[in-house]
Design an enzyme around this catalytic site. Structure first.
Site, PDB file in Angstrom:
ATOM      1  N   HIS A   1       3.247  39.392  33.059  1.00  0.00           N
ATOM      2  CA  HIS A   1       4.277  39.389  33.795  1.00  0.00           C
ATOM      3  C   HIS A   1       5.450  39.065  32.800  1.00  0.00           C
ATOM      4  O   HIS A   1       5.434  38.343  31.901  1.00  0.00           O
ATOM      5  CB  HIS A   1       4.200  38.418  34.994  1.00  0.00           C
ATOM      6  CG  HIS A   1       4.028  37.204  34.671  1.00  0.00           C
ATOM      7  ND1 HIS A   1       2.981  36.286  34.923  1.00  0.00           N
ATOM      8  CD2 HIS A   1       5.050  36.324  34.135  1.00  0.00           C
ATOM      9  CE1 HIS A   1       3.199  35.099  34.588  1.00  0.00           C
ATOM     10  NE2 HIS A   1       4.309  35.083  34.091  1.00  0.00           N
TER      11      HIS A   1
HETATM   12  C1  T46 Z   1       3.959  31.907  33.246  1.00  0.00           C
HETATM   13  C2  T46 Z   1       2.676  31.536  32.266  1.00  0.00           C
HETATM   14  C3  T46 Z   1       2.900  31.190  30.957  1.00  0.00           C
HETATM   15  C4  T46 Z   1       1.894  27.757  41.830  1.00  0.00           C
HETATM   16  O1  T46 Z   1       1.428  27.464  42.994  1.00  0.00           O
HETATM   17  N1  T46 Z   1       2.800  26.972  41.329  1.00  0.00           N
HETATM   18  C5  T46 Z   1       3.270  27.251  39.879  1.00  0.00           C
HETATM   19  O2  T46 Z   1       4.052  26.394  39.500  1.00  0.00           O
HETATM   20  C6  T46 Z   1       2.490  28.257  39.262  1.00  0.00           C
HETATM   21  C7  T46 Z   1       2.716  28.286  37.845  1.00  0.00           C
HETATM   22  C8  T46 Z   1       1.572  28.973  39.667  1.00  0.00           C
HETATM   23  N2  T46 Z   1       1.229  28.551  40.991  1.00  0.00           N
HETATM   24  C9  T46 Z   1      -0.005  29.348  41.642  1.00  0.00           C
HETATM   25  C10 T46 Z   1       0.245  30.972  42.045  1.00  0.00           C
HETATM   26  C11 T46 Z   1      -1.031  31.443  41.648  1.00  0.00           C
HETATM   27  O3  T46 Z   1      -1.975  31.532  43.050  1.00  0.00           O
HETATM   28  O4  T46 Z   1      -1.108  29.362  40.818  1.00  0.00           O
HETATM   29  C12 T46 Z   1      -1.821  30.421  40.866  1.00  0.00           C
HETATM   30  C13 T46 Z   1      -1.927  30.779  39.531  1.00  0.00           C
HETATM   31  O5  T46 Z   1      -0.674  31.325  39.044  1.00  0.00           O
HETATM   32  P1  T46 Z   1      -0.350  32.679  37.896  1.00  0.00           P
HETATM   33  O6  T46 Z   1      -1.323  33.908  38.270  1.00  0.00           O
HETATM   34  O7  T46 Z   1       1.055  33.160  37.961  1.00  0.00           O
HETATM   35  O8  T46 Z   1      -0.851  31.821  36.489  1.00  0.00           O
HETATM   36  P2  T46 Z   1      -0.640  32.737  35.079  1.00  0.00           P
HETATM   37  O9  T46 Z   1      -1.467  31.675  34.049  1.00  0.00           O
HETATM   38  O10 T46 Z   1      -0.978  34.086  35.105  1.00  0.00           O
HETATM   39  O11 T46 Z   1       0.785  32.549  34.810  1.00  0.00           O
HETATM   40  C14 T46 Z   1       1.511  31.284  34.551  1.00  0.00           C
HETATM   41  C15 T46 Z   1       2.776  31.033  35.249  1.00  0.00           C
HETATM   42  O12 T46 Z   1       2.615  31.553  36.547  1.00  0.00           O
HETATM   43  C16 T46 Z   1       3.917  32.024  34.586  1.00  0.00           C
HETATM   44  O13 T46 Z   1       5.249  31.637  35.080  1.00  0.00           O
HETATM   45  O14 T46 Z   1       4.909  32.401  32.459  1.00  0.00           O
HETATM   46  O15 T46 Z   1       1.700  30.963  33.186  1.00  0.00           O
END
Ligand code: T46
Length: 143
Positions: free
Chosen positions: A53
């Site tokens: 993303h």
């Molecule tokens: C990014 C990269 C480097 C939350 O509830 N709070 C938070 O602060 C974050 C970051 C995530 N979440 C929840 C949302 C999803 O249900 O945790 C779950 C996993 O998040 P996501 O799939 O977005 O994780 P990544 O590893 O794909 O991405 C993350 C960050 O979301 C993003 O901003 O830049 O790490």
């Protein structure tokens, strides 16, 4: 090394005979924003690809405080991969950078400092939509 796509950071290590310490503060040279959120990613399957993303507005500093992973970045024109493999090495991601995290070591703990609370509407998860937004922004700049 700094360019628009990758902003690699080298943190000062305050080491002595007891071990090492890195201190990061809001609005310091390496973290040019007020830190509003800290999160960390660990226990990642080495085969997994995370991220995939871009953010409309969010600014972040990434550091592997343990282990290593690759951060693959794309600005719509150019792609570059940076390996974060040391707690004194960081990466600043801001602007419209589509990013993926991959090749996680089993002991990887990826720490992220962010300038805003979690806000799903800030995410651009669709790569084609991302490219359209990059194009729109480039047109706005030339008009
Ligand atoms: C990014 C990269 C480097 C939350 O509830 N709070 C938070 O602060 C974050 C970051 C995530 N979440 C929840 C949302 C999803 O249900 O945790 C779950 C996993 O998040 P996501 O799939 O977005 O994780 P990544 O590893 O794909 O991405 C993350 C960050 O979301 C993003 O901003 O830049 O790490």
């Amino acid at each position: 090394m700094m360019n628009t796509l990758t902003k690699e950071l080298q943190f000062t290590v305050r080491g002595d005979e007891r071990g090492s310490l890195v201190a990061l503060e809001s609005l310091c040279e390496q973290v040019p924003f007020e830190i509003k959120r800290v999160y960390y990613i660990f226990g990642t399957d080495p085969e997994a690809v995370r991220g995939k993303h871009a953010h409309h507005k969010l600014k972040q500093v990434l550091v592997c405080v343990s282990g290593a992973c690759d951060i693959r970045m794309d600005d719509g024109k150019e792609r570059k991969t940076v390996r974060l493999d040391h707690p004194a090495k960081g990466l600043y991601i801001e602007g419209l950078i589509y990013h993926e995290m991959l090749n996680f070591s089993r002991d990887c703990v990826l720490l992220v400092l962010a300038d805003a609370p979690y806000y799903e509407k800030d995410y651009i998860r669709d790569y084609n939509k991302y490219l359209e937004i990059v194009k729109e922004k480039a047109n706005e700049r030339t008009n």
